[in-house]
Design a protein around this motif. Structure first.
Motif, PDB file in Angstrom:
ATOM      1  N   ALA A  51       0.839  -1.199   0.000  1.00  0.00           N
ATOM      2  CA  ALA A  51       0.000   0.000   0.000  1.00  0.00           C
ATOM      3  C   ALA A  51       0.872   1.247   0.000  1.00  0.00           C
ATOM      4  O   ALA A  51       1.023   1.937   1.012  1.00  0.00           O
ATOM      5  N   ALA A  52       1.454   1.534  -1.148  1.00  0.00           N
ATOM      6  CA  ALA A  52       2.397   2.656  -1.261  1.00  0.00           C
ATOM      7  C   ALA A  52       1.767   3.876  -1.922  1.00  0.00           C
ATOM      8  O   ALA A  52       2.489   4.765  -2.378  1.00  0.00           O
ATOM      9  N   TRP A  53       0.442   3.913  -1.992  1.00  0.00           N
ATOM     10  CA  TRP A  53      -0.210   5.140  -2.460  1.00  0.00           C
ATOM     11  C   TRP A  53       0.126   6.269  -1.491  1.00  0.00           C
ATOM     12  O   TRP A  53      -0.007   6.120  -0.275  1.00  0.00           O
ATOM     13  N   ASN A  54       0.541   7.407  -2.010  1.00  0.00           N
ATOM     14  CA  ASN A  54       0.907   8.516  -1.134  1.00  0.00           C
ATOM     15  C   ASN A  54       0.587   9.840  -1.816  1.00  0.00           C
ATOM     16  O   ASN A  54       1.426  10.408  -2.518  1.00  0.00           O
ATOM     17  N   PRO A  55      -0.633  10.340  -1.625  1.00  0.00           N
ATOM     18  CA  PRO A  55      -0.992  11.631  -2.225  1.00  0.00           C
ATOM     19  C   PRO A  55      -0.126  12.757  -1.677  1.00  0.00           C
ATOM     20  O   PRO A  55       0.573  12.594  -0.663  1.00  0.00           O
ATOM     21  N   ALA A  56      -0.175  13.896  -2.328  1.00  0.00           N
ATOM     22  CA  ALA A  56       0.525  15.082  -1.824  1.00  0.00           C
ATOM     23  C   ALA A  56      -0.053  15.468  -0.463  1.00  0.00           C
ATOM     24  O   ALA A  56      -1.242  15.266  -0.187  1.00  0.00           O
ATOM     25  N   TYR A  57       0.793  16.031   0.401  1.00  0.00           N
ATOM     26  CA  TYR A  57       0.357  16.401   1.747  1.00  0.00           C
ATOM     27  C   TYR A  57      -0.996  17.125   1.794  1.00  0.00           C
ATOM     28  O   TYR A  57      -1.855  16.765   2.606  1.00  0.00           O
ATOM     29  N   PRO A  58      -1.220  18.150   0.962  1.00  0.00           N
ATOM     30  CA  PRO A  58      -2.491  18.877   1.080  1.00  0.00           C
ATOM     31  C   PRO A  58      -3.717  18.028   0.755  1.00  0.00           C
ATOM     32  O   PRO A  58      -4.839  18.407   1.103  1.00  0.00           O
ATOM     33  N   ASP A  59      -3.503  16.872   0.106  1.00  0.00           N
ATOM     34  CA  ASP A  59      -4.624  16.006  -0.258  1.00  0.00           C
ATOM     35  C   ASP A  59      -4.839  14.863   0.730  1.00  0.00           C
ATOM     36  O   ASP A  59      -5.748  14.047   0.546  1.00  0.00           O
ATOM     37  N   TRP A  60      -4.023  14.785   1.758  1.00  0.00           N
ATOM     38  CA  TRP A  60      -4.135  13.655   2.683  1.00  0.00           C
ATOM     39  C   TRP A  60      -5.509  13.564   3.332  1.00  0.00           C
ATOM     40  O   TRP A  60      -6.102  12.491   3.388  1.00  0.00           O
ATOM     41  N   ALA A  61      -6.003  14.663   3.865  1.00  0.00           N
ATOM     42  CA  ALA A  61      -7.269  14.630   4.610  1.00  0.00           C
ATOM     43  C   ALA A  61      -8.405  14.116   3.737  1.00  0.00           C
ATOM     44  O   ALA A  61      -9.268  13.356   4.197  1.00  0.00           O
ATOM     45  N   GLU A  62      -8.399  14.489   2.483  1.00  0.00           N
ATOM     46  CA  GLU A  62      -9.480  14.084   1.580  1.00  0.00           C
ATOM     47  C   GLU A  62      -9.280  12.679   1.031  1.00  0.00           C
ATOM     48  O   GLU A  62     -10.241  11.912   0.910  1.00  0.00           O
ATOM     49  N   GLN A  63      -8.034  12.320   0.709  1.00  0.00           N
ATOM     50  CA  GLN A  63      -7.811  11.085  -0.034  1.00  0.00           C
ATOM     51  C   GLN A  63      -7.352   9.883   0.798  1.00  0.00           C
ATOM     52  O   GLN A  63      -7.724   8.749   0.490  1.00  0.00           O
ATOM     53  N   VAL A  64      -6.534  10.100   1.814  1.00  0.00           N
ATOM     54  CA  VAL A  64      -5.942   8.965   2.532  1.00  0.00           C
ATOM     55  C   VAL A  64      -6.989   8.035   3.151  1.00  0.00           C
ATOM     56  O   VAL A  64      -6.918   6.808   2.973  1.00  0.00           O
ATOM     57  N   PRO A  65      -7.987   8.540   3.876  1.00  0.00           N
ATOM     58  CA  PRO A  65      -8.968   7.612   4.472  1.00  0.00           C
ATOM     59  C   PRO A  65      -9.682   6.757   3.434  1.00  0.00           C
ATOM     60  O   PRO A  65      -9.866   5.545   3.633  1.00  0.00           O
TER      61      PRO A  65
END
Length: 289
Positions: A51-65
Protein backbone atom coordinates in the motif's frame (compact mmCIF):
# COMPACT_ATOMS: atom_id res chain seq x y z
CA UNK A 1 2.06 -19.00 -1.46
CA UNK A 2 1.91 -17.98 -5.12
CA UNK A 3 4.49 -15.20 -4.57
CA UNK A 4 2.30 -12.66 -6.31
CA UNK A 5 2.25 -9.06 -5.12
CA UNK A 6 0.17 -6.04 -6.10
CA UNK A 7 2.11 -2.79 -5.77
CA UNK A 8 -0.06 0.30 -5.35
CA UNK A 9 1.86 3.45 -6.08
CA UNK A 10 4.46 1.63 -8.13
CA UNK A 11 5.83 4.84 -9.62
CA UNK A 12 6.31 6.48 -6.22
CA UNK A 13 9.35 6.39 -3.98
CA UNK A 14 8.79 3.25 -1.94
CA UNK A 15 6.52 1.57 -4.48
CA UNK A 16 9.12 1.81 -7.23
CA UNK A 17 11.76 0.13 -5.09
CA UNK A 18 9.30 -2.44 -3.74
CA UNK A 19 8.40 -3.54 -7.27
CA UNK A 20 12.09 -3.99 -8.12
CA UNK A 21 12.84 -5.85 -4.88
CA UNK A 22 9.94 -8.29 -5.28
CA UNK A 23 10.87 -8.90 -8.92
CA UNK A 24 14.48 -9.57 -7.94
CA UNK A 25 13.25 -12.08 -5.37
CA UNK A 26 11.31 -14.03 -8.01
CA UNK A 27 7.82 -12.70 -7.29
CA UNK A 28 5.17 -11.91 -9.88
CA UNK A 29 4.56 -8.18 -9.58
CA UNK A 30 1.27 -6.62 -10.60
CA UNK A 31 1.08 -2.90 -11.22
CA UNK A 32 -2.05 -0.81 -10.79
CA UNK A 33 -3.40 2.22 -12.62
CA UNK A 34 -5.89 4.12 -10.46
CA UNK A 35 -7.40 5.73 -13.54
CA UNK A 36 -8.65 2.51 -15.09
CA UNK A 37 -7.91 -0.64 -13.06
CA UNK A 38 -10.31 -2.39 -10.68
CA UNK A 39 -8.69 -2.89 -7.28
CA UNK A 40 -10.50 -6.09 -6.31
CA UNK A 41 -9.78 -7.69 -9.67
CA UNK A 42 -6.12 -6.66 -9.56
CA UNK A 43 -5.67 -8.04 -6.02
CA UNK A 44 -7.43 -11.35 -6.53
CA UNK A 45 -4.87 -14.14 -6.30
CA UNK A 46 -2.24 -11.92 -4.67
CA UNK A 47 -0.47 -12.89 -1.47
CA UNK A 48 0.59 -9.33 -0.68
CA UNK A 49 -0.65 -5.81 -1.37
CA UNK A 50 1.98 -3.09 -0.98
CA UNK A 51 0.00 0.00 0.00
CA UNK A 52 2.40 2.66 -1.26
CA UNK A 53 -0.21 5.14 -2.46
CA UNK A 54 0.91 8.52 -1.13
CA UNK A 55 -0.99 11.63 -2.22
CA UNK A 56 0.52 15.08 -1.82
CA UNK A 57 0.36 16.40 1.75
CA UNK A 58 -2.49 18.88 1.08
CA UNK A 59 -4.62 16.01 -0.26
CA UNK A 60 -4.13 13.66 2.68
CA UNK A 61 -7.27 14.63 4.61
CA UNK A 62 -9.48 14.08 1.58
CA UNK A 63 -7.81 11.08 -0.03
CA UNK A 64 -5.94 8.96 2.53
CA UNK A 65 -8.97 7.61 4.47
CA UNK A 66 -10.82 6.59 1.30
CA UNK A 67 -7.79 5.05 -0.41
CA UNK A 68 -7.00 2.88 2.58
CA UNK A 69 -10.65 1.98 3.18
CA UNK A 70 -10.63 0.48 -0.30
CA UNK A 71 -7.40 -1.41 0.40
CA UNK A 72 -8.78 -2.81 3.67
CA UNK A 73 -11.98 -3.98 1.99
CA UNK A 74 -9.98 -5.57 -0.81
CA UNK A 75 -7.67 -7.38 1.62
CA UNK A 76 -10.67 -8.64 3.56
CA UNK A 77 -12.19 -10.01 0.36
CA UNK A 78 -9.01 -11.60 -1.01
CA UNK A 79 -7.12 -12.66 2.12
CA UNK A 80 -4.03 -10.74 1.03
CA UNK A 81 -1.52 -9.38 3.52
CA UNK A 82 -1.02 -5.60 3.36
CA UNK A 83 2.40 -3.99 3.77
CA UNK A 84 2.33 -0.34 4.81
CA UNK A 85 5.46 1.80 4.48
CA UNK A 86 4.80 3.56 7.78
CA UNK A 87 6.57 6.72 8.94
CA UNK A 88 7.46 8.55 12.15
CA UNK A 89 4.71 11.16 11.78
CA UNK A 90 2.62 9.32 14.37
CA UNK A 91 5.05 10.30 17.13
CA UNK A 92 4.36 13.65 18.67
CA UNK A 93 6.75 16.40 19.64
CA UNK A 94 8.59 15.46 22.81
CA UNK A 95 8.67 11.72 22.11
CA UNK A 96 11.69 9.81 23.47
CA UNK A 97 14.86 9.83 21.42
CA UNK A 98 14.67 6.06 20.87
CA UNK A 99 11.36 5.24 19.23
CA UNK A 100 9.98 1.75 19.82
CA UNK A 101 6.90 -0.16 18.70
CA UNK A 102 5.46 0.55 22.15
CA UNK A 103 6.08 4.31 21.95
CA UNK A 104 2.69 6.08 22.11
CA UNK A 105 1.35 7.60 18.92
CA UNK A 106 0.67 11.03 20.38
CA UNK A 107 1.02 13.35 17.37
CA UNK A 108 -1.52 16.17 17.50
CA UNK A 109 -0.77 17.89 14.18
CA UNK A 110 -3.13 17.19 11.22
CA UNK A 111 -0.77 15.01 9.15
CA UNK A 112 0.19 12.96 12.17
CA UNK A 113 -3.45 12.45 13.15
CA UNK A 114 -4.35 11.28 9.64
CA UNK A 115 -1.64 8.62 9.80
CA UNK A 116 -2.68 7.54 13.30
CA UNK A 117 -6.32 7.16 12.27
CA UNK A 118 -5.36 5.32 9.08
CA UNK A 119 -3.22 2.84 10.99
CA UNK A 120 -5.99 2.39 13.58
CA UNK A 121 -8.41 1.42 10.81
CA UNK A 122 -6.05 -1.35 9.73
CA UNK A 123 -5.55 -2.58 13.29
CA UNK A 124 -9.32 -2.78 13.78
CA UNK A 125 -9.95 -4.53 10.44
CA UNK A 126 -8.66 -7.94 11.43
CA UNK A 127 -6.58 -8.37 8.28
CA UNK A 128 -2.88 -9.35 8.34
CA UNK A 129 -1.01 -6.08 8.00
CA UNK A 130 2.65 -5.17 8.42
CA UNK A 131 3.57 -1.61 9.36
CA UNK A 132 7.20 -1.32 8.28
CA UNK A 133 8.11 1.95 9.98
CA UNK A 134 11.07 3.99 8.77
CA UNK A 135 12.59 7.42 8.92
CA UNK A 136 13.14 9.91 6.10
CA UNK A 137 14.02 8.44 2.73
CA UNK A 138 17.35 8.40 0.93
CA UNK A 139 16.56 7.54 -2.68
CA UNK A 140 18.73 6.45 -5.60
CA UNK A 141 17.56 9.32 -7.79
CA UNK A 142 15.80 12.67 -7.33
CA UNK A 143 12.24 11.94 -6.23
CA UNK A 144 11.06 15.13 -4.56
CA UNK A 145 11.99 14.28 -0.98
CA UNK A 146 13.71 16.38 1.68
CA UNK A 147 17.12 14.97 0.86
CA UNK A 148 17.26 15.83 -2.84
CA UNK A 149 14.94 18.84 -2.91
CA UNK A 150 16.45 20.73 0.03
CA UNK A 151 19.52 19.22 1.57
CA UNK A 152 21.88 18.44 -1.31
CA UNK A 153 20.54 20.91 -3.86
CA UNK A 154 23.62 23.13 -3.38
CA UNK A 155 26.11 20.32 -2.94
CA UNK A 156 28.00 21.54 -6.02
CA UNK A 157 28.80 24.68 -4.01
CA UNK A 158 30.04 22.63 -1.06
CA UNK A 159 26.90 23.28 0.98
CA UNK A 160 24.48 20.96 2.78
CA UNK A 161 21.23 22.74 3.65
CA UNK A 162 19.81 21.16 6.80
CA UNK A 163 16.20 21.72 7.95
CA UNK A 164 16.88 21.34 11.68
CA UNK A 165 19.54 21.26 14.36
CA UNK A 166 22.62 19.91 12.61
CA UNK A 167 24.03 18.05 15.60
CA UNK A 168 21.14 15.80 16.63
CA UNK A 169 20.38 12.27 15.35
CA UNK A 170 17.63 11.83 12.79
CA UNK A 171 16.22 8.56 11.41
CA UNK A 172 16.93 7.74 7.76
CA UNK A 173 16.10 4.80 5.50
CA UNK A 174 17.81 3.88 2.24
CA UNK A 175 14.94 2.87 -0.02
CA UNK A 176 16.50 -0.20 -1.69
CA UNK A 177 17.25 -1.59 1.78
CA UNK A 178 13.76 -0.82 3.06
CA UNK A 179 12.16 -2.50 0.05
CA UNK A 180 14.43 -5.53 0.36
CA UNK A 181 13.44 -5.84 4.02
CA UNK A 182 9.76 -5.76 3.03
CA UNK A 183 10.28 -8.74 0.72
CA UNK A 184 12.16 -10.75 3.34
CA UNK A 185 9.44 -10.12 5.92
CA UNK A 186 6.71 -11.01 3.41
CA UNK A 187 8.43 -14.34 2.79
CA UNK A 188 8.46 -15.33 6.46
CA UNK A 189 5.93 -18.14 7.05
CA UNK A 190 2.77 -17.09 8.90
CA UNK A 191 3.97 -13.51 9.26
CA UNK A 192 2.27 -11.24 9.93
CA UNK A 193 -0.54 -13.09 11.70
CA UNK A 194 -2.44 -9.90 12.49
CA UNK A 195 -1.38 -6.28 12.83
CA UNK A 196 2.41 -6.31 13.19
CA UNK A 197 4.70 -3.31 13.57
CA UNK A 198 8.38 -3.59 12.70
CA UNK A 199 10.73 -0.64 13.01
CA UNK A 200 13.38 -0.44 10.33
CA UNK A 201 16.64 0.66 12.00
CA UNK A 202 18.18 2.28 8.93
CA UNK A 203 20.71 4.99 9.78
CA UNK A 204 20.87 7.44 12.66
CA UNK A 205 22.53 10.50 11.19
CA UNK A 206 22.80 14.14 12.14
CA UNK A 207 23.28 16.84 9.54
CA UNK A 208 26.92 16.96 10.56
CA UNK A 209 27.23 13.19 10.03
CA UNK A 210 25.79 13.48 6.54
CA UNK A 211 28.13 16.36 5.68
CA UNK A 212 31.12 14.38 6.94
CA UNK A 213 30.22 11.38 4.82
CA UNK A 214 29.62 13.57 1.77
CA UNK A 215 33.05 15.13 2.28
CA UNK A 216 34.59 11.66 2.05
CA UNK A 217 32.60 10.93 -1.11
CA UNK A 218 33.24 14.23 -2.90
CA UNK A 219 36.74 14.78 -1.50
CA UNK A 220 35.94 18.41 -0.81
CA UNK A 221 34.81 20.39 2.25
CA UNK A 222 31.06 20.43 2.88
CA UNK A 223 29.67 23.09 5.21
CA UNK A 224 26.30 22.72 6.91
CA UNK A 225 23.95 25.61 6.27
CA UNK A 226 20.84 26.05 8.41
CA UNK A 227 17.69 26.11 6.29
CA UNK A 228 15.68 29.33 6.55
CA UNK A 229 12.12 28.41 7.50
CA UNK A 230 10.85 31.99 7.44
CA UNK A 231 9.66 31.98 3.77
CA UNK A 232 7.66 28.80 4.42
CA UNK A 233 6.17 30.19 7.62
CA UNK A 234 5.16 33.43 5.89
CA UNK A 235 3.62 31.57 2.97
CA UNK A 236 1.87 28.90 5.06
CA UNK A 237 -1.43 30.81 5.48
CA UNK A 238 -1.76 31.02 1.68
CA UNK A 239 0.14 27.93 0.50
CA UNK A 240 -1.27 24.56 1.55
CA UNK A 241 1.97 22.67 1.01
CA UNK A 242 3.87 25.26 3.05
CA UNK A 243 1.44 24.80 5.93
CA UNK A 244 2.00 21.04 5.82
CA UNK A 245 5.78 21.40 5.74
CA UNK A 246 5.74 23.83 8.66
CA UNK A 247 3.70 21.49 10.87
CA UNK A 248 6.32 18.73 10.49
CA UNK A 249 9.25 20.97 11.41
CA UNK A 250 9.42 19.57 14.94
CA UNK A 251 10.78 16.25 13.66
CA UNK A 252 13.94 18.01 12.46
CA UNK A 253 14.61 19.38 15.93
CA UNK A 254 13.60 16.27 17.91
CA UNK A 255 16.45 13.76 18.33
CA UNK A 256 15.15 10.35 17.31
CA UNK A 257 16.17 6.95 16.08
CA UNK A 258 14.22 3.74 15.53
CA UNK A 259 14.82 0.77 17.78
CA UNK A 260 15.80 -2.13 15.54
CA UNK A 261 15.80 -4.97 18.07
CA UNK A 262 12.71 -6.72 16.69
CA UNK A 263 13.87 -6.20 13.12
CA UNK A 264 17.19 -7.81 14.00
CA UNK A 265 15.39 -10.75 15.60
CA UNK A 266 13.22 -11.30 12.55
CA UNK A 267 16.00 -10.74 9.99
CA UNK A 268 19.27 -11.49 11.79
CA UNK A 269 21.24 -11.87 8.54
CA UNK A 270 20.07 -8.59 6.96
CA UNK A 271 22.99 -6.57 5.62
CA UNK A 272 22.38 -2.84 5.31
CA UNK A 273 24.05 -0.86 2.57
CA UNK A 274 27.03 1.10 3.96
CA UNK A 275 26.05 4.72 4.43
CA UNK A 276 28.71 6.14 2.10
CA UNK A 277 27.57 3.80 -0.66
CA UNK A 278 23.96 4.91 -0.17
CA UNK A 279 24.85 8.61 -0.13
CA UNK A 280 27.13 8.19 -3.13
CA UNK A 281 24.32 6.71 -5.18
CA UNK A 282 21.84 9.32 -3.90
CA UNK A 283 24.08 12.17 -5.06
CA UNK A 284 25.53 10.62 -8.23
CA UNK A 285 23.36 12.82 -10.46
CA UNK A 286 24.87 15.93 -8.87
CA UNK A 287 28.46 14.79 -9.17
CA UNK A 288 28.09 13.80 -12.82
CA UNK A 289 26.42 17.05 -13.89
Amino acid sequence: MTKTVLVLGGHGRFGRHAAIAFLNAGWTVRAFDRRKDDLLKAATGCDVIVAAWNPAYPDWAEQVPELHRRIIETAQATGATVIIPANVYVYGDGSPSILMAETPHNATNPLGRIRIEMEHAYRESGIPVLFLRAGDFIDTEPSGNWFDQIMVKSLHNGKLTYPGKAGIPHAWAYLPDLARAAVLLAEKPDFPSGAEEVLFPGYQLSGEDIASNLEAITERPIRVHQMNWLPIQLAAPFWKMGKCLAEMRYLWNMPHQLDGSRFDTLLPDFKATPIQEALSRATAHLRSA
